[in-house]
Design a protein around this motif. Structure first.
Motif, PDB file in Angstrom:
ATOM      1  N   ASN A 112       0.848  -1.190   0.000  1.00  0.00           N
ATOM      2  CA  ASN A 112       0.000   0.000   0.000  1.00  0.00           C
ATOM      3  C   ASN A 112       0.889   1.248   0.000  1.00  0.00           C
ATOM      4  OD1 ASN A 112       0.818   0.357   2.821  1.00  0.00           O
ATOM      5  ND2 ASN A 112      -0.591  -1.320   3.251  1.00  0.00           N
ATOM      6  N   ARG A 113       0.247   2.403  -0.070  1.00  0.00           N
ATOM      7  CA  ARG A 113       0.922   3.697  -0.003  1.00  0.00           C
ATOM      8  C   ARG A 113       2.021   3.825  -1.064  1.00  0.00           C
ATOM      9  NH1 ARG A 113       1.946   6.069   5.892  1.00  0.00           N
ATOM     10  NH2 ARG A 113       1.784   7.941   4.592  1.00  0.00           N
ATOM     11  N   TRP A 114       1.700   3.437  -2.284  1.00  0.00           N
ATOM     12  CA  TRP A 114       2.696   3.511  -3.353  1.00  0.00           C
ATOM     13  C   TRP A 114       3.170   4.937  -3.614  1.00  0.00           C
ATOM     14  CZ3 TRP A 114       0.882  -0.233  -7.823  1.00  0.00           C
ATOM     15  CH2 TRP A 114       0.995  -1.563  -7.381  1.00  0.00           C
ATOM     16  N   GLU A 115       2.261   5.886  -3.563  1.00  0.00           N
ATOM     17  CA  GLU A 115       2.672   7.280  -3.801  1.00  0.00           C
ATOM     18  C   GLU A 115       3.665   7.738  -2.738  1.00  0.00           C
ATOM     19  OE1 GLU A 115       2.146   8.996  -6.375  1.00  0.00           O
ATOM     20  OE2 GLU A 115       0.288   8.328  -7.338  1.00  0.00           O
ATOM     21  N   ALA A 116       3.395   7.378  -1.489  1.00  0.00           N
ATOM     22  CA  ALA A 116       4.310   7.738  -0.407  1.00  0.00           C
ATOM     23  C   ALA A 116       5.655   7.040  -0.592  1.00  0.00           C
ATOM     24  CB  ALA A 116       3.703   7.376   0.946  1.00  0.00           C
ATOM     25  N   PHE A 117       5.618   5.794  -1.048  1.00  0.00           N
ATOM     26  CA  PHE A 117       6.862   5.070  -1.307  1.00  0.00           C
ATOM     27  C   PHE A 117       7.654   5.747  -2.420  1.00  0.00           C
ATOM     28  CE2 PHE A 117       9.040   1.703  -3.815  1.00  0.00           C
ATOM     29  CZ  PHE A 117      10.015   1.380  -2.886  1.00  0.00           C
ATOM     30  N   ALA A 118       6.971   6.164  -3.483  1.00  0.00           N
ATOM     31  CA  ALA A 118       7.656   6.841  -4.582  1.00  0.00           C
ATOM     32  C   ALA A 118       8.332   8.124  -4.093  1.00  0.00           C
ATOM     33  CB  ALA A 118       6.673   7.150  -5.712  1.00  0.00           C
ATOM     34  N   ARG A 119       7.646   8.854  -3.210  1.00  0.00           N
ATOM     35  CA  ARG A 119       8.256  10.080  -2.662  1.00  0.00           C
ATOM     36  C   ARG A 119       9.470   9.740  -1.796  1.00  0.00           C
ATOM     37  NH1 ARG A 119       2.710  11.409  -2.211  1.00  0.00           N
ATOM     38  NH2 ARG A 119       2.673  10.807  -0.010  1.00  0.00           N
ATOM     39  N   ALA A 120       9.396   8.623  -1.074  1.00  0.00           N
ATOM     40  CA  ALA A 120      10.534   8.209  -0.252  1.00  0.00           C
ATOM     41  C   ALA A 120      11.720   7.819  -1.129  1.00  0.00           C
ATOM     42  CB  ALA A 120      10.127   7.046   0.658  1.00  0.00           C
ATOM     43  N   VAL A 121      11.453   7.149  -2.248  1.00  0.00           N
ATOM     44  CA  VAL A 121      12.524   6.810  -3.182  1.00  0.00           C
ATOM     45  C   VAL A 121      13.129   8.091  -3.764  1.00  0.00           C
ATOM     46  CG1 VAL A 121      13.082   5.695  -5.375  1.00  0.00           C
ATOM     47  CG2 VAL A 121      11.568   4.548  -3.753  1.00  0.00           C
ATOM     48  N   ARG A 122      12.275   9.057  -4.057  1.00  0.00           N
ATOM     49  CA  ARG A 122      12.784  10.343  -4.552  1.00  0.00           C
ATOM     50  C   ARG A 122      13.735  10.959  -3.531  1.00  0.00           C
ATOM     51  NH1 ARG A 122       9.104  15.819  -5.585  1.00  0.00           N
ATOM     52  NH2 ARG A 122      10.790  17.138  -6.385  1.00  0.00           N
ATOM     53  N   ASP A 123      13.411  10.855  -2.254  1.00  0.00           N
ATOM     54  CA  ASP A 123      14.276  11.396  -1.211  1.00  0.00           C
ATOM     55  C   ASP A 123      15.642  10.716  -1.240  1.00  0.00           C
ATOM     56  OD1 ASP A 123      14.940  13.054   0.845  1.00  0.00           O
ATOM     57  OD2 ASP A 123      13.836  11.978   2.393  1.00  0.00           O
ATOM     58  N   VAL A 124      15.652   9.388  -1.414  1.00  0.00           N
ATOM     59  CA  VAL A 124      16.905   8.651  -1.512  1.00  0.00           C
ATOM     60  C   VAL A 124      17.701   9.135  -2.726  1.00  0.00           C
ATOM     61  CG1 VAL A 124      17.939   6.386  -1.907  1.00  0.00           C
ATOM     62  CG2 VAL A 124      16.022   6.613  -0.327  1.00  0.00           C
ATOM     63  N   VAL A 125      17.034   9.262  -3.856  1.00  0.00           N
ATOM     64  CA  VAL A 125      17.687   9.685  -5.093  1.00  0.00           C
ATOM     65  C   VAL A 125      18.342  11.043  -4.928  1.00  0.00           C
ATOM     66  CG1 VAL A 125      17.234  10.438  -7.462  1.00  0.00           C
ATOM     67  CG2 VAL A 125      16.259   8.287  -6.639  1.00  0.00           C
ATOM     68  N   GLU A 126      17.627  11.985  -4.326  1.00  0.00           N
ATOM     69  CA  GLU A 126      18.145  13.339  -4.222  1.00  0.00           C
ATOM     70  C   GLU A 126      19.163  13.498  -3.095  1.00  0.00           C
ATOM     71  OE1 GLU A 126      14.686  15.840  -4.071  1.00  0.00           O
ATOM     72  OE2 GLU A 126      14.238  15.518  -6.216  1.00  0.00           O
ATOM     73  N   ARG A 127      18.965  12.769  -2.000  1.00  0.00           N
ATOM     74  CA  ARG A 127      19.913  12.880  -0.885  1.00  0.00           C
ATOM     75  C   ARG A 127      21.246  12.223  -1.206  1.00  0.00           C
ATOM     76  NH1 ARG A 127      17.823  12.541   4.250  1.00  0.00           N
ATOM     77  NH2 ARG A 127      19.997  12.306   4.934  1.00  0.00           N
ATOM     78  N   LEU A 128      21.223  11.092  -1.902  1.00  0.00           N
ATOM     79  CA  LEU A 128      22.462  10.357  -2.185  1.00  0.00           C
ATOM     80  C   LEU A 128      23.041  10.678  -3.559  1.00  0.00           C
ATOM     81  CD1 LEU A 128      21.608   6.865  -0.641  1.00  0.00           C
ATOM     82  CD2 LEU A 128      22.848   8.780   0.387  1.00  0.00           C
TER      83      LEU A 128
END
Length: 311
Positions: A112-128
């Motif tokens: 569930n919460r795929w949109e929230a997961f996508a935003r979390a992946v975006r955070d990983v992408v931008e932070r690292l």
């Protein structure tokens, strides 16, 4: 952009400090789009051949996992429980054979919460500082195992597609968290691409390392990495030998594979759409009798010649 509360990213990654080149992240989520366990095998191989694999980001699994639908295993030892197999959704820092760093996002696909997961992946992408995300998957197809592994390539940037797609028109297919991540990253102007291996549908329930090797060959090209695939190719050769040995002793099944070979060869010389190779939920499209043959085929491979489980 506010940081996601659903992923914890380490504050400092010394191995990435001073790294000036591109940083690729490979994404493999278990639970869907993985016929022959090809993507899962590929992810395990990447972790196995890397000298170390520290976790650099951890997702809040409790926010994404449906425990009643996919219950984690636990050991009952005489009079107590132990060894609870907690699901983990993490990003690991790996290195290729030449020491080049890259990331691996792996674990159970969010329920569930795929949109929230996508935003979390975006955070990983931008932070690292991830330069590109590469997703891996596999689907059952009406293809013979005696022909080269074929793949479907996809990307949110057309410049990432290096060969012409075999598909004509459009297909409506079930989505996945990986699919949504690729779409959303494109909207956020982060490149993402993926590879889906085509697995012979009569082998979809077995481990098929041959396809895992094919997927990682594409990762090598797309990410400019060097990955030691020798042990994976040895496993693939062993599986191929098991299949060949079974077919030698089962003429009926061998004829079915031969029919698939003729169909496949005819297809490759035609201008038809690739959609007619999709498995339709039956062992073969030629009827119940052949379906029963392949049930015996699978049982024979799993049980071995002496009735012992060979998996």
């Amino acid at each position: 952009m506010a940081r996601s509360k659903l992923v914890h990213i380490v504050d400092s990654v010394p191995a990435l400090e001073g790294h000036a080149g591109p940083l690729v992240m490979v994404q493999v989520l278990d639970g869907f789009l993985d016929a022959g366990n090809a993507a899962a095998i590929a992810a395990r191989h990447l972790a196995r051949v890397s000298p170390s694999a520290p976790v650099v980001a951890t997702f809040d699994v409790d926010a994404f996992h449906d425990y009643r639908a996919r219950r984690p295993a636990v050991t009952f030892a005489r009079d107590h429980y132990e060894d609870y197999d907690a699901p983990r959704l993490v990003v690991r820092l790996l290195r290729d054979a030449g020491g080049t760093p890259y990331l691996l996002l792996h674990g159970p696909e969010p329920d569930n919460r795929w949109e929230a997961f996508a935003r979390a992946v975006r955070d990983v992408v931008e932070r690292l500082g991830v330069s590109k995300v590469i997703s891996l998957g596999s689907v059952p197809m009406a293809v013979p195992h005696t022909r080269p592994i074929t793949l479907t390539r996809h990307a949110n940037d057309p410049d990432l597609i290096t060969s012409e797609s075999p598909w004509a028109g459009e297909l409506r297919v079930p989505s996945s968290a990986q699919t949504l991540v690729e779409i959303r990253l494109g909207e956020w102007e982060h490149p993402a691409q993926g590879f889906v291996a085509h697995i012979p549908h009569y082998l979809a329930q077995l481990d098929y390392p041959h396809a895992a090797a094919a997927l990682l060959e594409q990762v090598e090209l797309a990410a400019r990495l060097t990955i030691d695939l020798s042990t994976l190719r040895e496993e693939a050769a062993q599986r191929d030998a098991e299949i060949a040995g079974y077919l030698e002793k089962n003429a009926e099944v061998a004829e079915v594979v031969a029919a698939l070979e003729r169909q496949y060869d005819a297809f490759t010389h035609s201008e038809e759409s690739g959609s007619n190779l999709l498995a339709q939920g039956q062992p073969l499209p030629t009827g119940e009798e052949l379906g029963r043959e392949f049930e015996r085929f699978l049982a024979g491979l799993e049980d071995g010649p002496d009735g012992e489980d060979q998996r």
